[in-house]
Write an enzyme that holds these catalytic residues in place. Structure first.
Site, short mmCIF file in Angstrom:
data_model
loop_
_atom_site.label_atom_id
_atom_site.label_comp_id
_atom_site.label_asym_id
_atom_site.label_seq_id
_atom_site.Cartn_x
_atom_site.Cartn_y
_atom_site.Cartn_z
N ASN A 42 60.93 99.49 17.09
CA ASN A 42 60.56 99.75 18.48
C ASN A 42 60.49 101.26 18.64
O ASN A 42 61.49 101.94 18.45
CB ASN A 42 61.63 99.19 19.43
CG ASN A 42 61.85 97.70 19.23
OD1 ASN A 42 60.90 96.95 18.98
ND2 ASN A 42 63.10 97.25 19.31
N GLY A 46 61.00 99.23 24.21
CA GLY A 46 62.17 98.36 24.19
C GLY A 46 63.32 98.90 23.35
O GLY A 46 64.34 98.24 23.20
N SER A 96 66.63 101.07 22.45
CA SER A 96 67.75 101.57 23.25
C SER A 96 68.51 102.70 22.56
O SER A 96 69.30 103.39 23.18
CB SER A 96 68.73 100.43 23.57
OG SER A 96 69.35 99.97 22.39
N HIS A 110 65.99 103.76 13.44
CA HIS A 110 66.46 102.48 12.89
C HIS A 110 65.33 101.46 12.85
O HIS A 110 64.58 101.31 13.81
CB HIS A 110 67.64 101.93 13.70
CG HIS A 110 67.33 101.75 15.16
ND1 HIS A 110 67.22 102.80 16.04
CD2 HIS A 110 67.11 100.64 15.89
CE1 HIS A 110 66.95 102.36 17.25
NE2 HIS A 110 66.86 101.03 17.19
N ASN A 146 60.85 93.71 23.59
CA ASN A 146 60.68 94.62 22.46
C ASN A 146 59.72 93.96 21.46
O ASN A 146 59.00 93.03 21.82
CB ASN A 146 62.04 95.03 21.87
CG ASN A 146 62.75 93.89 21.14
OD1 ASN A 146 62.16 92.84 20.86
ND2 ASN A 146 64.01 94.08 20.84
P1 AMP Z 1 67.03 98.97 19.91
O1 AMP Z 1 67.63 98.48 21.19
O2 AMP Z 1 65.69 98.38 19.56
O3 AMP Z 1 67.02 100.49 19.85
O4 AMP Z 1 67.99 98.50 18.74
C1 AMP Z 1 69.32 98.96 18.64
C2 AMP Z 1 70.12 97.89 17.97
O5 AMP Z 1 71.36 98.44 17.58
C3 AMP Z 1 70.41 96.70 18.87
O6 AMP Z 1 70.13 95.52 18.14
C4 AMP Z 1 71.89 96.86 19.16
O7 AMP Z 1 72.54 95.62 19.37
C5 AMP Z 1 72.37 97.54 17.91
N1 AMP Z 1 73.62 98.30 18.10
C6 AMP Z 1 74.04 98.91 19.22
N2 AMP Z 1 75.23 99.53 19.00
C7 AMP Z 1 75.57 99.34 17.70
C8 AMP Z 1 76.65 99.71 16.87
N3 AMP Z 1 77.68 100.44 17.35
N4 AMP Z 1 76.64 99.33 15.57
C9 AMP Z 1 75.62 98.60 15.10
N5 AMP Z 1 74.56 98.18 15.82
C10 AMP Z 1 74.52 98.54 17.12
#
Ligand code: AMP
Length: 329
Positions: A136, A142, A144, A149, A280
């Site tokens: 994303n 979408g 966060s 990543h 997303n």
């Molecule tokens: P996005 O919202 O597309 O940026 O994806 C971020 C992802 O990271 C989401 O699937 C979250 O649930 C995950 N996430 C958020 N905080 C953590 C954390 N502390 N460790 C591992 N994954 C996380």
């Protein structure tokens, strides 16, 4: 990155012992069959999950929880998603901070594809489970988290098919770099802009690596098409300051195809829905999370045209009347 052999087994092992994992099982889930197979999930605990996601003031990928780390080398780590809704959801993160809205590098693309290939090998006996990678990118995509990543989930194709595979199968094309004469593939029945390219090789060459520069050209071809859609949309709507708006898009990849979807907004809310949906990459292969029981019931009873009211609203209309070809990116 050296991809661990038996990566799937390693994911299961790490999941089983990860003390930091906060798994939420959907309260209800239903497949809605339309032109696209939609998998609609209703999650009661989602508001809590959202809060815990937002509560993290520090970058969660800078020093990931060690119990979530599946593998790590000099450049990248594979870590489990801390808040999964799908088992074994994991992420490829850069060890050093790189902005999420920067372009994927050729190395990022090759590593992502290598991971999908390894998982394909690991899951050979379980043909219906297909690993899917997604990225994303941009404020309306979408995403966060600001640290780069790429995410990986497992899709049960018996329950819910992935339509870009049908687009590639129908075309009978193998891997190619798009240009003006050979544009990316699209599904003619879909109203929202999207661009699909096959990653399948000639028979006998399936095991050879896709060269990094080919991957980079394929990706740039997709990005160019997304930029052109945005440019045409802004011109058609007389938006003068369009040059300042940032590109947002979703990128989805399996071993056999890659797709880009340009995005106009990350959430949709309208009267018919009666709630706000965050969309997303997964929304564009039909995977939608709903926080409201009422909205869930409405959607699964087929009362809402999801393509029109959700995917089109948060993407762009396909085949915008072209102003000129000369300014194509
Ligand atoms: P996005 O919202 O597309 O940026 O994806 C971020 C992802 O990271 C989401 O699937 C979250 O649930 C995950 N996430 C958020 N905080 C953590 C954390 N502390 N460790 C591992 N994954 C996380």
């Amino acid at each position: 990155m050296e991809i661990p052999q038996d990566l799937y087994a390693l994911l299961e092992k790490t999941s089983a012992s990860a003390s930091g994992l906060v798994y939420t099982e959907p309260s209800q889930q239903k497949v809605v069959q339309d032109k696209t197979d939609y998998l609609i999930s209703y999650i009661t605990a989602l508001e809590d999950k959202d809060t815990s996601n937002k509560k993290q003031k520090t970058n969660p990928f800078e020093n990931p929880d060690p119990s979530l780390v599946v593998s790590r080398d000099v450049v990248y780590s594979l870590i489990l998603n801390k808040f999964p809704i799908i088992k074994n959801h994991f992420l490829l993160i850069t060890n050093k901070f790189v902005k999420q809205d920067s372009l994927l590098t050729p190395q990022d693309l090759v590593v992502t594809h290598d991971i999908l290939k390894q998982l394909g090998k690991d899951l050979k006996g379980q043909k219906n489970i297909r690993p899917l990678a997604f990225f994303n990118c941009g404020p309306a995509s979408g995403a966060s988290q600001a640290h780069k990543h790429v995410q990986f989930i497992f899709v049960d194709e018996q329950q819910h098919g992935l339509w870009p595979q049908d687009v590639v199968d129908r075309s009978r094309q193998i891997i190619y770099v798009p240009d003006v004469d050979n544009p990316p593939l699209t599904d003619s029945s879909k109203k929202f802009a999207h661009f699909v390219l096959p990653l399948t090789r000639e028979r006998g060459e399936e095991d050879t690596e896709i060269p990094m520069d080919t991957f980079a050209m394929i990706y740039m071809g997709l990005i160019q098409n997304c930029l052109t859609v945005m440019r045409d949309h802004h011109l058609a709507n007389d938006e003068e300051n369009h040059t300042r708006s940032m590109l947002s898009y979703n990128l989805l990849m399996t071993e056999n195809w890659i797709m880009a979807v340009p995005r106009s907004r990350d959430t949709v809310s309208n009267e018919e829905l009666g709630c706000t949906l965050s969309i997303n990459s997964l929304g564009y292969v039909g995977m939608i999370l709903v926080k409201s029981k009422e909205a869930f019931e409405k959607i699964v009873s087929g009362k809402i045209d999801l393509e029109e009211k959700v995917l089109l609203e948060s993407g762009f209309k396909k085949d915008y009347e072209k102003q000129t070809d000369e300014g194509d990116y």
